[in-house]
Enzyme design. Structure first.
Site, PDB file in Angstrom:
ATOM      1  N   ASP A  98       0.829  -1.210   0.000  1.00 50.29           N
ATOM      2  CA  ASP A  98       0.000   0.000   0.000  1.00 50.29           C
ATOM      3  C   ASP A  98       0.865   1.263   0.000  1.00 50.29           C
ATOM      4  OD1 ASP A  98       0.863  -0.416   2.627  1.00 50.29           O
ATOM      5  OD2 ASP A  98      -1.124  -0.259   3.535  1.00 50.29           O
ATOM      6  N   ASP A 101       7.119   3.683   3.413  1.00 51.00           N
ATOM      7  CA  ASP A 101       7.404   4.831   4.268  1.00 51.00           C
ATOM      8  C   ASP A 101       8.906   4.809   4.588  1.00 51.00           C
ATOM      9  OD1 ASP A 101       6.644   7.009   5.891  1.00 51.00           O
ATOM     10  OD2 ASP A 101       6.308   5.736   7.616  1.00 51.00           O
ATOM     11  N   PHE A 150       0.106  11.530   7.582  1.00 49.02           N
ATOM     12  CA  PHE A 150      -0.463  10.194   7.737  1.00 49.02           C
ATOM     13  C   PHE A 150      -1.754  10.066   6.918  1.00 49.02           C
ATOM     14  CE2 PHE A 150      -2.604   6.663   9.811  1.00 49.02           C
ATOM     15  CZ  PHE A 150      -1.554   5.770   9.962  1.00 49.02           C
ATOM     16  N   ASP A 157      -4.865   2.018   7.139  1.00 43.55           N
ATOM     17  CA  ASP A 157      -5.586   2.088   8.400  1.00 43.55           C
ATOM     18  C   ASP A 157      -4.956   3.043   9.405  1.00 43.55           C
ATOM     19  OD1 ASP A 157      -3.278   0.263   8.791  1.00 43.55           O
ATOM     20  OD2 ASP A 157      -4.107   0.099  10.814  1.00 43.55           O
ATOM     21  N   ARG A 163     -10.028   1.366   6.743  1.00 43.92           N
ATOM     22  CA  ARG A 163      -9.529   0.728   5.517  1.00 43.92           C
ATOM     23  C   ARG A 163     -10.580   0.745   4.426  1.00 43.92           C
ATOM     24  NH1 ARG A 163      -4.824  -2.112   6.951  1.00 43.92           N
ATOM     25  NH2 ARG A 163      -4.816  -3.004   9.034  1.00 43.92           N
TER      26      ARG A 163
HETATM   27  P1  IMP Z   1       7.598   1.220   6.426  1.00 46.88           P
HETATM   28  O1  IMP Z   1       8.136  -0.077   6.970  1.00 46.88           O
HETATM   29  O2  IMP Z   1       7.975   2.381   7.321  1.00 46.88           O
HETATM   30  O3  IMP Z   1       7.960   1.482   4.999  1.00 46.88           O
HETATM   31  O4  IMP Z   1       6.053   1.184   6.602  1.00 46.88           O
HETATM   32  C1  IMP Z   1       5.229   0.611   5.707  1.00 46.88           C
HETATM   33  C2  IMP Z   1       3.972   0.131   6.400  1.00 46.88           C
HETATM   34  O5  IMP Z   1       3.513   1.067   7.379  1.00 46.88           O
HETATM   35  C3  IMP Z   1       2.883   0.007   5.383  1.00 46.88           C
HETATM   36  O6  IMP Z   1       2.725  -1.349   5.059  1.00 46.88           O
HETATM   37  C4  IMP Z   1       1.678   0.581   6.067  1.00 46.88           C
HETATM   38  O7  IMP Z   1       0.895  -0.492   6.562  1.00 46.88           O
HETATM   39  C5  IMP Z   1       2.178   1.391   7.240  1.00 46.88           C
HETATM   40  N1  IMP Z   1       2.057   2.844   6.990  1.00 46.88           N
HETATM   41  C6  IMP Z   1       3.039   3.713   6.695  1.00 46.88           C
HETATM   42  N2  IMP Z   1       2.554   4.958   6.507  1.00 46.88           N
HETATM   43  C7  IMP Z   1       1.232   4.873   6.670  1.00 46.88           C
HETATM   44  C8  IMP Z   1       0.153   5.847   6.582  1.00 46.88           C
HETATM   45  O8  IMP Z   1       0.314   7.041   6.284  1.00 46.88           O
HETATM   46  N3  IMP Z   1      -1.098   5.359   6.823  1.00 46.88           N
HETATM   47  C9  IMP Z   1      -1.349   4.048   7.130  1.00 46.88           C
HETATM   48  N4  IMP Z   1      -0.376   3.120   7.206  1.00 46.88           N
HETATM   49  C10 IMP Z   1       0.906   3.528   6.985  1.00 46.88           C
HETATM   50 MG    MG Z   2      -0.832  -0.895   7.938  1.00 47.92          MG
END
Ligand code: IMP
Ligand code: MG
Length: 176
Positions: A98, A101, A150, A157, A163
């Site tokens: 999705d 980040d 966010f 979510d 969602r």
């Molecule tokens: P990462 O490991 O920091 O790249 O985070 C990725 C995961 O964090 C994704 O699979 C999302 O489920 C969650 N995530 C990151 N940013 C958001 C956001 O803005 N809204 C909701 N979920 C997020």
């Molecule tokens: Mg998530």
């Protein structure tokens, strides 16, 4: 009816559908004759995957993987809580996410899945937030770039809620 938690709709249904159509065409072209395995990263990517695969014109199989939820307080630590059902060795794997980040989730999943020796492994993320990246993750396909606000909706979510919103929106902070 827009729920009170929504601050601003960033991508509406029409914009999302249009972009997914473009991604599906590009992916279908690149993966023609390769019979890819599309791996949906649960739970967030399931809505995106539903719409994307129905626009794809190639033969494919589908599998699911789930990681422990995103908790900033845990410093990005991730664990697999539901593994794939298929053997991906020798297969062309496309991971569907999705949002990327920090990149730590995908960094971990790519490491785990690469060790199973797929013929290729690439990533398609609906959203990319490059500003907060900690791990350098090559993204083959990206739907939209986003800022550090966010987001909720369309699979994304906040504490497992919202969602089901059909659009992607920023949210009003609820006492936190
Ligand atoms: P990462 O490991 O920091 O790249 O985070 C990725 C995961 O964090 C994704 O699979 C999302 O489920 C969650 N995530 C990151 N940013 C958001 C956001 O803005 N809204 C909701 N979920 C997020
Ligand atoms: Mg998530």
């Amino acid at each position: 009816m827009v729920p009170a938690v929504v601050k601003e709709v960033v991508f509406d249904q029409e914009a999302i559908a249009k972009r997914i159509g473009e991604l599906a065409a590009e992916i279908s072209h690149s993966y023609r004759d390769l019979r890819p395995v599309l791996v949906v990263i649960l739970k967030g990517a399931f809505v995106f995957a539903c719409d994307l695969i129905r626009q794809m014109k190639v033969e494919l199989t589908l599998d699911f993987i789930a990681k422990s939820p995103y908790l900033a307080s845990r410093g990005g630590e991730v664990k697999i809580i539901k593994d794939l059902e298929q053997d991906i060795s020798g297969r062309h794997v496309l991971l569907l996410e999705d949002i990327v980040d920090t990149g730590l989730t995908l960094n971990y999943l790519v490491r785990v899945l690469s060790s199973r020796e797929p013929a290729s492994l690439a990533i398609c993320s609906l959203l990319d937030r490059p500003a907060l990246r900690l791990a350098d993750i090559p993204l083959r396909y990206v739907g939209f770039n986003v800022t550090d606000e966010f987001l909720i909706g369309y699979g994304l979510d906040y504490r497992d809620r919202y969602r089901n919103l059909p659009y992607i929106a920023t949210m009003k902070i609820e006492g936190a």
